[in-house]
Design an enzyme around this catalytic site. Structure first.
Site, PDB file in Angstrom:
ATOM      1  N   ILE A  19       0.953  -1.261  -0.202  1.00 44.88           N
ATOM      2  CA  ILE A  19      -0.336   0.576   0.295  1.00 44.88           C
ATOM      3  C   ILE A  19       1.090   1.371  -0.342  1.00 44.88           C
ATOM      4  O   ILE A  19       1.962   1.767   0.815  1.00 44.88           O
ATOM      5  CB  ILE A  19      -0.280   0.404   1.031  1.00 44.88           C
ATOM      6  CG1 ILE A  19      -1.896  -1.365   1.422  1.00 44.88           C
ATOM      7  CG2 ILE A  19      -1.277   1.428   1.423  1.00 44.88           C
ATOM      8  CD1 ILE A  19      -2.103  -1.481   2.578  1.00 44.88           C
ATOM      9  N   CYS A  20       0.227   1.823  -0.870  1.00 41.31           N
ATOM     10  CA  CYS A  20       0.902   3.663  -0.607  1.00 41.31           C
ATOM     11  C   CYS A  20      -0.778   3.996  -0.987  1.00 41.31           C
ATOM     12  O   CYS A  20      -1.103   4.782  -0.593  1.00 41.31           O
ATOM     13  CB  CYS A  20       1.852   4.095  -1.609  1.00 41.31           C
ATOM     14  SG  CYS A  20       1.667   4.332  -3.457  1.00 41.31           S
ATOM     15  N   ARG A  21       0.378   5.936  -1.578  1.00 44.09           N
ATOM     16  CA  ARG A  21      -1.272   6.588  -1.230  1.00 44.09           C
ATOM     17  C   ARG A  21      -1.762   6.424  -2.203  1.00 44.09           C
ATOM     18  O   ARG A  21      -3.181   6.514  -2.037  1.00 44.09           O
ATOM     19  CB  ARG A  21       0.014   8.485  -1.647  1.00 44.09           C
ATOM     20  CG  ARG A  21      -0.730   9.966  -1.257  1.00 44.09           C
ATOM     21  CD  ARG A  21      -0.645  10.708  -1.898  1.00 44.09           C
ATOM     22  NE  ARG A  21      -1.413  11.942  -1.726  1.00 44.09           N
ATOM     23  CZ  ARG A  21      -1.739  11.861  -3.117  1.00 44.09           C
ATOM     24  NH1 ARG A  21      -1.429  11.266  -4.343  1.00 44.09           N
ATOM     25  NH2 ARG A  21      -2.576  13.013  -3.752  1.00 44.09           N
TER      26      ARG A  21
END
Length: 98
Positions: free
Chosen positions: A62-64
């Site tokens: 997961i990231c932004r």
């Protein structure tokens, strides 16, 4: 690279099924809000900390917005890990946040 939608990750969590989430955002981003139970490894440290991960487990990265996590997923895949990129990242997340 395998992908998973944010709503699918949320369903797995709501059903109480085990899931391993790796958040590759920077410290300040994670402190501003993250999915409960994540493993936090900033993207820049991933190659130095991947020994903390288990190749017998599967992970969702997961990231932004999905870009950095895509890079991380490709990197981990190339080292024999079973990983999926969460499409849309935290921008697509509507579930619980700490």
């Amino acid at each position: 690279m395998k992908e998973i939608l944010a709503k699918e990750v949320q369903q797995v969590l709501e059903q109480g099924q085990p899931i391993h989430l790796i958040d590759v955002r920077e410290v300040d981003e994670v402190e501003a809000g993250h999915i409960p139970g994540i493993i936090h490894i900033p993207l820049g440290l991933l190659e130095f900390r991947m020994h903390e991960l288990n190749k017998n487990e599967s992970y969702v990265v997961i990231c932004r917005s999905g870009g950095r996590s895509g890079q991380a997923a490709l990197f981990l895949e190339s080292h024999g890990f079973n990983v999926m990129n969460m499409v849309g990242g935290m921008l697509a997340w509507n579930g619980e946040v700490e």
